[in-house]
Design a protein around this motif. Structure first.
Motif, mmCIF file in Angstrom:
data_model
loop_
_atom_site.group_PDB
_atom_site.id
_atom_site.type_symbol
_atom_site.label_atom_id
_atom_site.label_comp_id
_atom_site.label_asym_id
_atom_site.label_seq_id
_atom_site.Cartn_x
_atom_site.Cartn_y
_atom_site.Cartn_z
ATOM 1 N N ASP A 33 -0.856 12.238 4.133
ATOM 2 C CA ASP A 33 -0.592 12.045 5.028
ATOM 3 C C ASP A 33 0.085 10.646 3.542
ATOM 4 O OD1 ASP A 33 0.875 10.627 6.878
ATOM 5 O OD2 ASP A 33 -0.768 9.343 7.658
ATOM 6 N N LEU A 34 1.444 10.467 3.963
ATOM 7 C CA LEU A 34 2.548 9.257 2.687
ATOM 8 C C LEU A 34 2.599 8.333 4.586
ATOM 9 C CD1 LEU A 34 4.490 12.583 1.698
ATOM 10 C CD2 LEU A 34 2.474 10.993 0.526
ATOM 11 N N GLU A 35 2.562 8.576 5.618
ATOM 12 C CA GLU A 35 3.376 8.074 6.730
ATOM 13 C C GLU A 35 2.588 6.684 7.179
ATOM 14 O OE1 GLU A 35 4.955 7.597 10.755
ATOM 15 O OE2 GLU A 35 2.942 9.347 10.534
ATOM 16 N N ASP A 36 1.998 6.939 8.137
ATOM 17 C CA ASP A 36 0.774 5.493 8.482
ATOM 18 C C ASP A 36 -0.543 4.921 7.762
ATOM 19 O OD1 ASP A 36 2.661 5.121 10.791
ATOM 20 O OD2 ASP A 36 1.192 6.061 12.340
ATOM 21 N N ALA A 37 -0.459 6.421 6.973
ATOM 22 C CA ALA A 37 -2.047 5.858 6.186
ATOM 23 C C ALA A 37 -1.963 4.919 5.229
ATOM 24 C CB ALA A 37 -2.618 6.907 5.974
ATOM 25 N N VAL A 38 -0.627 5.147 4.723
ATOM 26 C CA VAL A 38 -0.084 4.755 2.841
ATOM 27 C C VAL A 38 0.571 3.136 2.858
ATOM 28 C CG1 VAL A 38 1.016 5.157 1.131
ATOM 29 C CG2 VAL A 38 -0.408 6.970 2.146
ATOM 30 N N PRO A 39 0.929 2.408 2.748
ATOM 31 C CA PRO A 39 1.186 1.216 2.978
ATOM 32 C C PRO A 39 2.454 1.202 2.479
ATOM 33 C CG PRO A 39 -0.546 0.186 0.837
ATOM 34 C CD PRO A 39 -0.976 1.680 1.686
ATOM 35 N N PRO A 40 3.797 0.309 3.065
ATOM 36 C CA PRO A 40 5.383 0.562 2.100
ATOM 37 C C PRO A 40 5.364 0.393 0.518
ATOM 38 C CG PRO A 40 4.921 -0.705 4.143
ATOM 39 C CD PRO A 40 3.649 -0.278 4.166
ATOM 40 N N GLU A 41 4.070 -0.373 0.210
ATOM 41 C CA GLU A 41 4.007 -0.584 -1.120
ATOM 42 C C GLU A 41 3.654 0.737 -2.166
ATOM 43 O OE1 GLU A 41 0.943 -2.988 -0.154
ATOM 44 O OE2 GLU A 41 2.558 -2.282 0.638
ATOM 45 N N LEU A 42 3.041 1.370 -1.336
ATOM 46 C CA LEU A 42 2.175 2.773 -1.968
ATOM 47 C C LEU A 42 2.781 3.982 -1.547
ATOM 48 C CD1 LEU A 42 -1.163 1.846 -2.059
ATOM 49 C CD2 LEU A 42 0.101 1.322 -3.672
ATOM 50 N N LYS A 43 4.156 4.155 -0.861
ATOM 51 C CA LYS A 43 4.767 4.907 -0.366
ATOM 52 C C LYS A 43 4.893 5.874 -2.057
ATOM 53 C CE LYS A 43 5.090 4.247 3.557
ATOM 54 N NZ LYS A 43 4.157 4.841 5.024
ATOM 55 N N ALA A 44 5.633 5.009 -2.597
ATOM 56 C CA ALA A 44 5.834 6.649 -4.033
ATOM 57 C C ALA A 44 4.987 6.478 -4.883
ATOM 58 C CB ALA A 44 6.172 5.325 -5.186
#
Length: 294
Positions: A33-44
């Motif tokens: 998962d790159l979406e809901d389980a990942v907070p915005p600051e950790l997307k990269a």
């Protein structure tokens, strides 16, 4: 051919302890998962971790999928990072139109060229999470040959409607989804009720059983304890296999279009269902065997 995905486990792509856990090995598929389980600051960070995560999950023999973000500016980067050898499909959230799919199809094809992946090798699992998306589902599923499965995002869909995600509110839209999936030859996935609790496996099993009766062939889950439940419920039971074998054997002996078996009239649709059930059992057995060889 529709996939054998009785169970699809969501795993945050950036959390190494979950990605590398042996508890994922029984799932038919793992969704990084790159979406809901990942907070915005950790997307990269999650995007950068995909390569190692794909290898870690793939060694157990599960199919590897990646859920991308829907927002412009994120989806482009996610697709470029996710389309690579070892990934069989992308999970697309918040799809609302055929145009959404066609735009993503172009992104995927460009990413395949860049990654040296054969065009068309990357399939799509569509998530419908709004009323608008449900109403557009027929045109969505017709928009790309890459689409292999569809699911309804219960929580987001119910929020869009302003209702609780209960079996009462989800039964009709899920039945509509199953019909659209059948019309387009894709796998209908999901549960007709809340699927976020993992502390009541008996209740979870009951929801899964009712979902299978509605035509669903598998479901995503959020906890490894749910995998065994889904694998059991969405596989033919021994009783079902025995009945199907009896029908197929009797049809072979009868050699006619319709015949009686144990006080029941058997015709072409019943025979076809029996044959499909036995083929699904063979596909599951092959998947388990392939996983055991990894």
């Amino acid at each position: 051919m529709t996939p054998v995905w009785r169970s699809l486990l969501y795993v945050p792509a950036h959390q190494e302890k979950h990605v590398g856990s042996a508890r994922v090995r029984e799932a038919d598929a793992v969704i990084l998962d790159l979406e809901d389980a990942v907070p915005p600051e950790l997307k990269a960070t999650a995007r950068a971790a995909l390569g190692a995560a794909i290898k870690a999950v793939g060694r157990w023999g599960a199919d590897v999928l990646v859920r991308v973000n829907a927002e412009a500016g994120l989806i482009e980067e996610d697709v470029r990072a996710a389309v690579r050898p070892g990934v069989c499909a992308l999970v697309l959230p918040k799809v609302e139109s055929g145009d959404d799919i066609r735009r993503i199809d172009r992104l995927v094809q460009a990413a395949e060229t860049e990654a040296g992946v054969a065009h068309g090798a990357t399939r799509l699992l569509v998530l419908v999470e709004t009323a608008k998306g449900l109403l557009a589902l027929p045109s969505i599923l017709e928009a790309s040959a890459r689409i292999i499965a569809v699911n309804l995002g219960n929580e987001d869909f119910a929020r869009d409607l302003g209702v609780e995600p209960s079996e009462e509110t989800l039964r009709l839209p899920r039945q509509q989804m199953v019909i659209a999936a059948a019309a387009n030859g894709v796998a209908p996935l999901g549960l007709v009720g809340q699927a976020t609790r993992f502390d009541d496996l008996d209740g979870y099993r009951e929801v899964a059983v009712r979902s299978r009766r509605l035509g669903h062939v598998g479901a995503a889950c959020i906890h490894p304890s749910q995998i065994a439940v889904l694998n059991a419920v969405f596989a033919p039971s021994e009783a079902e296999v025995s009945e199907a074998l009896a029908i197929v054997d009797a049809a072979r002996m009868a050699g006619v279009g319709a015949f009686a078996l144990n006080g029941r009239m058997i015709d072409k649709p019943i025979l076809s269902r029996a044959q499909a059930l036995l083929e699904r059992r063979r596909m599951i057995e092959r998947k388990i065997e392939d996983r055991g060889n990894n």
